[in-house]
Scaffold this active site. Sequence first.
Site, PDB file in Angstrom:
ATOM      1  N   SER A 160      10.326  -1.875 -13.852  1.00 18.97           N
ATOM      2  CA  SER A 160       9.042  -1.607 -13.191  1.00 18.97           C
ATOM      3  C   SER A 160       9.280  -0.898 -11.847  1.00 18.97           C
ATOM      4  O   SER A 160       9.887   0.178 -11.833  1.00 18.97           O
ATOM      5  CB  SER A 160       8.272  -2.920 -13.024  1.00 18.97           C
ATOM      6  OG  SER A 160       6.964  -2.691 -12.566  1.00 18.97           O
TER       7      SER A 160
ATOM      8  N   ASP B 287       1.857  10.143   7.069  1.00 15.95           N
ATOM      9  CA  ASP B 287       3.174  10.786   7.169  1.00 15.95           C
ATOM     10  C   ASP B 287       4.269  10.009   6.442  1.00 15.95           C
ATOM     11  O   ASP B 287       5.394   9.895   6.935  1.00 15.95           O
ATOM     12  CB  ASP B 287       3.553  11.001   8.632  1.00 15.95           C
ATOM     13  CG  ASP B 287       3.552   9.709   9.447  1.00 15.95           C
ATOM     14  OD1 ASP B 287       3.002   8.703   8.975  1.00 15.95           O
ATOM     15  OD2 ASP B 287       4.110   9.727  10.571  1.00 15.95           O
TER      16      ASP B 287
ATOM     17  N   HIS C 139       4.636  -4.400 -20.705  1.00 17.28           N
ATOM     18  CA  HIS C 139       5.376  -4.065 -19.499  1.00 17.28           C
ATOM     19  C   HIS C 139       6.521  -5.038 -19.204  1.00 17.28           C
ATOM     20  O   HIS C 139       7.531  -4.653 -18.618  1.00 17.28           O
ATOM     21  CB  HIS C 139       4.408  -4.031 -18.312  1.00 17.28           C
ATOM     22  CG  HIS C 139       5.015  -3.576 -17.027  1.00 17.28           C
ATOM     23  ND1 HIS C 139       5.303  -2.259 -16.755  1.00 17.28           N
ATOM     24  CD2 HIS C 139       5.395  -4.278 -15.925  1.00 17.28           C
ATOM     25  CE1 HIS C 139       5.818  -2.156 -15.539  1.00 17.28           C
ATOM     26  NE2 HIS C 139       5.899  -3.360 -15.016  1.00 17.28           N
TER      27      HIS C 139
END
Length: 425
Positions: free
Chosen positions: A142, A351, A404
């Site tokens: 993951s 940023d 998953h």
Amino acid sequence: MQDFIYSDELCFRNIKINVPVNYEQINDGSLMIYAREVVHKSNIDKSLPWLVYLQGGPGFAAPRPETNSGWLKTALKYYRVLLLDQRGTGASSAISSQTLAAKSPQLQAEYLTHFRADNIVRDAEQLRQHLGIDQWALLGQSFGGFCALHYLSFYPQSLSRVFMTGGIPSITATADEVYQATYKRVADKNKAFFKRFAGAQQQCNAIADHLLNNAVYLPNGQLFTVEQFQTWGITLGGEGGDLAMYYALEDAFVTVEGQQQLSYTFLNAMLNQQSYQTNPIYAILHEAIYCQQQASEWAAERVRHQYPQYQYQTGSDLRFTGEMVYPWMFDQMTCLQPLREAAHLLAHKKDWPLLYCAQQLANNTVPVAAAVYVEDMYVEYRYSCETLALLGNAKSWQTNQYEHNGLRVDGEHILEQLIVLADSL
């Protein structure tokens, strides 16, 4: 390093090093990074290659193995395994509302900017050099796969091979684009859940209506809301999660003096599934893992408004959400409330540095084998395929056999498959 601790078939050794909080300003404080070396007792004196396990999340510690089983059993046939507690988790200078309490919101936010994949990988590099290892392999599950992709982008010379399971992100998609895709996956999981379990829809609607009409508190004293109930849908993305949810729904109500209440058993289960409370990195940096030179601006919350089925009101059918983080969590959840202002500052941060290098990935020579789950609710299949098409020297095993959490469910088999795949490169 301490001497090995022996436990049945496994041998453990603790490793601790100090690293900078900020690698760009090394005098800006330090962190303790913890990892556990694991080796099979029969291999204790052998010179085996190393494999680093990168945990999913973000914000969760590496597993604490008790037996020689699962993916670890396969790994220990071929490797010495290093279980890394990523910075801010487990025994690696863990982050919580308690440990951040003395910092102002501005300092909290600044501090937390250093806990993404880029610095997790830098810490791993410090460990590799500390141990005197030329190269090692990675197994990224993951979010651990996101970290592995960063490793391949900037430190490929340190890697012998890479295995990834359910963890190949887009290297260009924004957080908005990620949630556009995953909300659709969550809708599919909801549809399958309510189709499979007769009566589940009626019970979920009854719980939601009860929460709208009554003040209900979790065992920690926190007011329990419909929005919190909906986040339980994160469980639908794992093998067996739907059945566990159905069983929990059976015991949701208890009758007290002729009046229905939500049972303590059910409410305690709801509190226990709020991992954001004990692992705040998971909430506060979840959207930031997708950010490269842009702000998330609470992407999941904004995109959610495009899907009216997730806005519950009496008379409608409740739909669960998935692996999404929302600003209201920092208003409602007890252990996130002290981090509210920092969370908003980070959501507006623009940023963030780049996490991936497309050119380096295209020119990659490190053997990469990936398990890609076609119906993955957390990591969008289409984006994984796009990244794999770019990535050099990589092969994938694409399957709908697993959800998953396939590595946790059938890790011994999955890792064996990936090793064979890597051997073919």
